[in-house]
Each structure stands twice: as C-alpha cells, then as structure tokens.
Design a protein around this motif. Structure first.
Motif, PDB file in Angstrom:
ATOM      1  N   LEU A  58       0.838  -1.327   0.039  1.00  0.00           N
ATOM      2  CA  LEU A  58      -0.034   0.056   0.140  1.00  0.00           C
ATOM      3  C   LEU A  58       0.766   1.311   0.265  1.00  0.00           C
ATOM      4  CD1 LEU A  58      -2.785  -0.771   2.707  1.00  0.00           C
ATOM      5  CD2 LEU A  58      -2.802  -0.735   0.049  1.00  0.00           C
ATOM      6  N   ASP A  59       0.333   2.248  -0.621  1.00  0.00           N
ATOM      7  CA  ASP A  59       1.020   3.386  -0.518  1.00  0.00           C
ATOM      8  C   ASP A  59       0.652   4.208   0.719  1.00  0.00           C
ATOM      9  OD1 ASP A  59       1.450   6.400  -0.715  1.00  0.00           O
ATOM     10  OD2 ASP A  59       0.896   6.567  -2.774  1.00  0.00           O
ATOM     11  N   ILE A  60       1.484   4.662   1.351  1.00  0.00           N
ATOM     12  CA  ILE A  60       1.252   5.384   2.891  1.00  0.00           C
ATOM     13  C   ILE A  60       0.054   6.458   2.905  1.00  0.00           C
ATOM     14  CG2 ILE A  60       3.039   7.069   2.720  1.00  0.00           C
ATOM     15  CD1 ILE A  60       3.568   5.996   5.879  1.00  0.00           C
ATOM     16  N   SER A  64      -7.143  -0.452   1.900  1.00  0.00           N
ATOM     17  CA  SER A  64      -6.726  -1.124   2.951  1.00  0.00           C
ATOM     18  C   SER A  64      -6.408  -2.745   2.455  1.00  0.00           C
ATOM     19  CB  SER A  64      -7.783  -1.634   3.968  1.00  0.00           C
ATOM     20  OG  SER A  64      -8.835  -2.094   3.376  1.00  0.00           O
ATOM     21  N   TYR A 109       2.913  -4.607   3.636  1.00  0.00           N
ATOM     22  CA  TYR A 109       3.980  -3.648   2.952  1.00  0.00           C
ATOM     23  C   TYR A 109       3.616  -2.284   2.742  1.00  0.00           C
ATOM     24  CZ  TYR A 109       6.393  -8.147   1.950  1.00  0.00           C
ATOM     25  OH  TYR A 109       6.940  -9.457   2.326  1.00  0.00           O
ATOM     26  N   ILE A 110       4.397  -1.332   3.194  1.00  0.00           N
ATOM     27  CA  ILE A 110       3.918   0.196   3.005  1.00  0.00           C
ATOM     28  C   ILE A 110       5.041   0.846   2.250  1.00  0.00           C
ATOM     29  CG2 ILE A 110       3.203   2.362   4.229  1.00  0.00           C
ATOM     30  CD1 ILE A 110       1.312   0.106   4.502  1.00  0.00           C
ATOM     31  N   TRP A 111       4.756   1.397   1.223  1.00  0.00           N
ATOM     32  CA  TRP A 111       5.902   2.473   0.870  1.00  0.00           C
ATOM     33  C   TRP A 111       5.553   3.726   0.322  1.00  0.00           C
ATOM     34  CZ3 TRP A 111       6.625  -1.009  -4.024  1.00  0.00           C
ATOM     35  CH2 TRP A 111       5.538  -1.089  -5.131  1.00  0.00           C
ATOM     36  N   ASN A 112       6.369   4.682  -0.023  1.00  0.00           N
ATOM     37  CA  ASN A 112       6.197   6.121  -0.381  1.00  0.00           C
ATOM     38  C   ASN A 112       5.295   6.375  -1.427  1.00  0.00           C
ATOM     39  OD1 ASN A 112       9.258   5.788  -1.236  1.00  0.00           O
ATOM     40  ND2 ASN A 112       8.207   7.208  -2.522  1.00  0.00           N
ATOM     41  N   CYS A 139      -0.993   5.652   8.187  1.00  0.00           N
ATOM     42  CA  CYS A 139      -1.464   4.433   8.078  1.00  0.00           C
ATOM     43  C   CYS A 139      -1.742   3.913   9.353  1.00  0.00           C
ATOM     44  CB  CYS A 139      -1.263   3.451   6.956  1.00  0.00           C
ATOM     45  SG  CYS A 139       0.616   2.976   7.116  1.00  0.00           S
ATOM     46  N   ALA A 168      -1.839   0.080  11.193  1.00  0.00           N
ATOM     47  CA  ALA A 168      -1.700  -1.587  11.300  1.00  0.00           C
ATOM     48  C   ALA A 168      -2.201  -2.262  12.432  1.00  0.00           C
ATOM     49  CB  ALA A 168      -0.276  -2.068  10.774  1.00  0.00           C
ATOM     50  N   TRP A 195      10.128   1.873   1.953  1.00  0.00           N
ATOM     51  CA  TRP A 195       9.482   0.590   2.190  1.00  0.00           C
ATOM     52  C   TRP A 195       9.601   0.027   3.400  1.00  0.00           C
ATOM     53  CZ3 TRP A 195      10.453  -3.029  -2.828  1.00  0.00           C
ATOM     54  CH2 TRP A 195       9.487  -4.081  -2.649  1.00  0.00           C
TER      55      TRP A 195
END
Length: 250
Positions: free
Chosen positions: A128-130, A135, A142-145, A163, A165, A241
């Motif tokens: 997901l993009d932060i 969702s 995983y979260i990335w910019n 975000c 979690a 990431w």
C-alpha cells in the motif's frame, strides 16, 4: 521465499541477470554477489574471466557450489538494486570485481566472472501507498512512499501521510526494506517516520539509513500501531519501503 539468479560476465546474449516475478508480484532485490572460481576450473571446464562463446560451460563456470570452490564478495554497484526494486521484471548486464585482497589469487581468478542475485517476489496486493485510503490484509503487509520506486513527492502534496496496522496477536515487527530519507546539507533531517505504539512514539530519522537491507527497526508491544511519514523537504526526494509482520507467526 528467497529466489536467486546466476549469470556469467561476458559478451554473449546470456550474460545478464534477468530477474522476473509473476504478473501480480513486485521485485525486492536485497543482495548481489560477484564470484570467482578456482584457476583449476580453466583447464577442467574452460572457465574464463570474460565469456565469449555461447558453448561456454555455464553449469560449472556460472554456478555457486560452496565457499571453497567459489570466492565471492558483495557487489556495491548500486544500480543493480536501485533499478530492479519495485518493478515486475529487471535485466542488467553482469559486472565484475577485482579479487585482490579478498581471494587468494594463487588459487582464484584475479577478477570475478559471474554474479548471483538474491531476491523476493512480493504480491502487489499486499503493498500500500502510505498516503492511500485503501486497505489490505496479510502477513506480512508492505507500506511504501507515494511514487515508489520513484522519489517521495514534495511536502505540499503528501507530508504527514499515515496508516494504521493491527494484528490479532500481541505485537508486530516493523522491518525496513528500503530507507533513504533526505538529510539536508546542514545535517537537518527533512523526512522522518513516526511509529505510535500505544503511549509510545518511536521516530526513525535520516541516520537510520538502510538502503535495501532488510532490518527490524521496531517491535510493538500492542496489537495496533500507526505509521506517519513526515516530510518537510520542498522538492521530491526520499524513499521508504516498510514490511510489517505479526510476531505471532515469526
């Protein structure tokens, strides 16, 4: 699951590291090594520093066996990793290193002649993009910019994105896969990742630099955490990431 790809250094059409994931997967390259075989393989199998023929014995000359037969070192030419993360497929020509001061040059070739890449294929549905309102579920997630693998946008568009979690177990691990935050020339950190865990707030700043090195940076004490990416840099820069995994399963 770890995947690897090996190829020799040379001038033929096969002398490339060609990494590929499934249609709905993303590459995460976390290590690249260069290796040299023993000099005796030249007479036994025809191994050479630069492959020039398609009839070359790739099975014997371009394949890691063990630390006795093969002498290796990490490859620090970052373009192999920088250009391959965050995409589906990637092809780069094999490079080489000098073995001086690393390998016994009376035993091994003076230059490495093959490379080995280590990578994972990560389901894109778990990323997901932060700054996104979407969702996902899974372990890990995983979260990335925004724009990854490109740079984070300027602060006017996405500073302070966050975000949340949660886990059914007692806690989570926050692992950095790629962290290259912008550190201004004066030493001021322009980007920070904040982790809120109950009443605790943990800050990851520019000094915690982990370029493509999977590193656990925080383990939560509660079943829910919040990640917030603060960015005060005026122009687009920085990469992030993050992997979040439940401690119940690890």
């Amino acid at each position: 699951m770890e995947q690897t790809y090996e190829a020799c250094y040379g001038i033929t059409h096969d002398d490339f590291l060609s990494l590929q994931c499934g249609t709905n997967e993303i590459l995460y390259v976390y290590d690249v090594y260069t290796y040299a075989k023993q000099l005796s393989t030249s007479s036994t199998y025809g191994c050479v520093h630069i492959r020039q023929s398609a009839t070359y014995n790739s099975t014997e000359c371009c394949h890691y066996v063990n630390d006795t037969e093969d002498c290796g070192m990490r490859y620090y030419g970052s373009y192999f990793v920088h250009y391959c993360v965050g995409i589906n497929t990637c092809t780069n020509q094999v490079a080489w290193n000098s073995t001086l001061n690393v390998c016994d040059q009376t035993v091994y070739f003076s230059e490495t002649h093959y490379m080995k890449a280590f990578y994972n294929c990560i389901p894109s549905s778990n990323i997901l993009d932060i700054c996104s309102s979407d969702s996902t579920q899974g372990n890990p997630v995983y979260i990335w910019n925004t724009n990854y693998p490109g740079k984070q946008g300027d602060c006017s568009s996405n500073s302070g994105c966050s975000c949340r979690a949660s886990s059914s177990s007692s806690g989570m691990k926050v692992n950095v896969l790629d962290l290259r935050l912008y550190n201004y020339v004066t030493g001021d950190c322009q980007q920070q990742l904040h982790i809120t865990d109950g009443s605790t707030e943990f800050v990851i700043s520019c000094t915690a630099y982990h370029a493509f090195k999977r590193t656990t940076v925080y383990t939560s004490t509660t079943s829910q955490i919040q990640l917030r990416f603060d960015n005060v840099f005026q122009y687009g820069y920085g990469n992030l990431w993050i992997e979040i995994e439940s401690t119940y399963f690890v």
